[in-house]
Enzyme design. Structure first.
Site, PDB file in Angstrom:
ATOM      1  N   LEU A 231      64.334 -13.584  98.834  1.00  0.00           N
ATOM      2  CA  LEU A 231      64.573 -15.010  98.599  1.00  0.00           C
ATOM      3  C   LEU A 231      65.053 -15.253  97.167  1.00  0.00           C
ATOM      4  O   LEU A 231      64.362 -14.894  96.209  1.00  0.00           O
ATOM      5  CB  LEU A 231      63.291 -15.806  98.841  1.00  0.00           C
ATOM      6  CG  LEU A 231      62.637 -15.658 100.226  1.00  0.00           C
ATOM      7  CD1 LEU A 231      61.313 -16.419 100.266  1.00  0.00           C
ATOM      8  CD2 LEU A 231      63.571 -16.152 101.321  1.00  0.00           C
ATOM      9  N   GLU A 232      66.220 -15.849  97.024  1.00  0.00           N
ATOM     10  CA  GLU A 232      66.740 -16.286  95.728  1.00  0.00           C
ATOM     11  C   GLU A 232      66.793 -17.808  95.767  1.00  0.00           C
ATOM     12  O   GLU A 232      67.634 -18.390  96.457  1.00  0.00           O
ATOM     13  CB  GLU A 232      68.128 -15.693  95.480  1.00  0.00           C
ATOM     14  CG  GLU A 232      68.120 -14.172  95.399  1.00  0.00           C
ATOM     15  CD  GLU A 232      69.489 -13.606  95.071  1.00  0.00           C
ATOM     16  OE1 GLU A 232      70.305 -14.329  94.442  1.00  0.00           O
ATOM     17  OE2 GLU A 232      69.756 -12.459  95.437  1.00  0.00           O
ATOM     18  N   LEU A 233      65.909 -18.460  95.008  1.00  0.00           N
ATOM     19  CA  LEU A 233      65.660 -19.883  95.198  1.00  0.00           C
ATOM     20  C   LEU A 233      66.009 -20.712  93.954  1.00  0.00           C
ATOM     21  O   LEU A 233      66.765 -20.271  93.106  1.00  0.00           O
ATOM     22  CB  LEU A 233      64.205 -20.082  95.625  1.00  0.00           C
ATOM     23  CG  LEU A 233      63.769 -19.201  96.816  1.00  0.00           C
ATOM     24  CD1 LEU A 233      62.297 -19.408  97.128  1.00  0.00           C
ATOM     25  CD2 LEU A 233      64.639 -19.456  98.024  1.00  0.00           C
TER      26      LEU A 233
END
Length: 485
Positions: A231-233
């Site tokens: 996850l790159e948030l």
């Protein structure tokens, strides 16, 4: 009958393209085909996979002008910047291509008489890549290139705002010779569909770049499955300007870091802390810099700030500005004729400087994702660090100073995945061919480029850097006794 997904232009609020939404039965068939294709593609020699990927990347660069124009149409970035994202995509890809062979090599075990022991790195299988609209080509390269080079099949799920990116990538890789069903595209705009999609059994990995809310949804949806999720948030990235900083240089950099792409970057500068000794002078420099910007139609080559992505985004950003003003902030935005009457049909937000802000204001605590630069006065390094870390996010943070030793001490205290001195808003796109001699000669064997990773609510896992291939591999240990008895 399939539902239509309409892409609305941020600059005109008119439909620019439509796609049929992929149904779950169709998605299941796509994933089944990906699983079948994986069985043969994973056994293709690495050199052949690399040749196909390299050819596809070259085709992308040949078409960068057209691809950049399509980006402006779909997501509203000024036309003068469109092709540059595609160029930077190649720089990241060059690095990944350069380290790929070494990254995929087996790991030897410790020597032991009478035994052979080692670890193989094997592709993980069909990989679902869900990527956002704000920098789609830069985002996709982080996962697509290592996934394919490692031998995985891939399903792309582009944002409904930039569906053409997914389609063009597939068309180009097919043209470059990628075997059938190794790279496919799913179009979906529904969160309910997304929840079902990530639970299709043939998907072995999910990588997502987008909002923290979207990442939380995916993590919850996959909680019952034992598959890796990367996850790159979002972020609410801080900057601290020390009293010894070069104010003109820093103002130029921080305005760009806050306003580029209309502030729609996960690593945009979203809050600035300035030492009280130079606060007023710094605000004056920021005002001078912002006064030179031009807000307007992204098709105009002289414009450097376009609209935000949607009416709802426009409303959200403006509501944060109004919340701050209602709680005592001052609007310090300089006079600028283009800020007075932007085109009414688009989702324009005036780039805004706010002073006298504090942490009771939403703009200082939540991701804004718009062209807003709140500036807060601080009395010391210690106060700046405390406020910078007072956040649920931890993507990037920057310190601006001429005292590098003092700056590095502050970096160690900051809770973020990437920390900068005298730079910001920059996931490193290093190209092997651009590396040069600095303090010493740099060779391929010395290269350790930077990882992209978020702390706190800014993400889970990583891409880029020396371990860029690890998320797309699984390990298999071999332990062989050479003789019985």
């Amino acid at each position: 009958m399939a539902q239509k997904i309409s892409t609305i232009s941020p600059s005109t609020n008119k439909v620019v393209c439509e796609r049929d939404e992929t149904t779950i039965p169709e998605a299941e068939n796509i994933c089944r085909a990906a699983a079948k294709a994986f069985l043969t593609f994973s056994n293709m020699p690495f050199g052949q996979r690399k040749e196909i990927v390299t050819k596809a990347l070259a085709l992308i660069q040949e078409r960068k002008q057209t691809l950049g124009e399509e980006l402006t149409l779909q997501m509203g970035r000024p036309i003068s910047f469109g092709a540059k994202e595609v160029e930077t995509m190649q720089k990241r890809a060059d690095y990944l291509l350069a380290i790929a062979e070494d990254a995929l090599q087996p790991l030897p075990g410790r020597p032991e008489a009478g035994f052979k022991r080692w670890i193989e790195k094997e592709p993980i299988g069909p990989t679902l890549i869900i990527f956002a609209w704000n920098f789609p080509y830069l985002i996709i390269v982080n996962s697509l290139i290592p996934a394919l080079l490692a031998g995985n099949s891939v399903i792309l799920k582009p944002s409904p705002q930039t569906p053409l990116v997914g389609d063009r990538i597939k068309e180009i890789f097919d043209e470059a010779g990628l075997p059938s069903a190794v790279l496919q595209v799913i179009h979906s705009g529904s969160t309910d569909t997304l929840k079902e999609l990530v639970n299709i059994p043939d998907i072995n990995m999910v990588t997502f770049t987008g909002s923290t809310q979207g990442g939380r949804l995916i993590r919850e949806a996959t909680a019952s499955r034992f598959i890796p999720v990367n996850l790159e948030l979002g972020g609410n990235d801080p900057a601290y300007v020390r009293s010894d900083a070069d104010l003109r240089y820093v103002a130029e950099q921080l305005v760009d870091g806050a306003v580029f792409n209309a502030g729609q970057s996960c690593c945009a500068v979203e809050r600035v802390y300035v030492h009280t000794d130079i606060h007023d002078a710094f605000v004056a420099e920021v005002q001078k810099e912002l006064a030179q910007y031009k807000l307007g139609d992204p098709a105009d080559k002289t414009v450097n700030v376009g609209p935000v992505i949607s009416r709802s985004a426009q409303k959200s950003v403006n509501s944060q500005i109004q919340d701050a003003l209602a709680k005592g902030a001052v609007n310090a935005t300089p006079p600028n004729p283009t800020f007075t009457s932007p085109p009414e049909e688009g989702n324009y937000v005036v780039p805004t400087i706010l002073t006298q802000v504090n942490h009771d204001m939403i703009v200082m605590k939540e991701e804004t994702f718009g062209p807003v630069l709140p500036i807060m006065r601080v009395s010391s390094d210690e106060e700046a660090v405390q406020l910078m870390n007072d956040s649920n996010y931890g993507l990037t943070a920057s310190v601006w100073t001429q005292d590098l030793a003092a700056g590095e001490k502050l970096l160690k205290l900051l809770e973020a995945g990437t920390v900068f001195i005298n730079r910001c808003d920059y996931p490193n796109p290093v190209s092997i061919t651009s590396l040069h001699t600095c303090a010493r000669q740099v060779t391929k064997h010395h290269i350790q480029d930077l990882a992209w990773t978020g702390w706190k609510n800014s993400g889970m896992g990583y891409t880029l850097g020396p371990k860029a291939f690890d998320p797309f591999l699984k390990l298999k240990s071999y332990h062989i006794r050479e003789r019985q008895g």
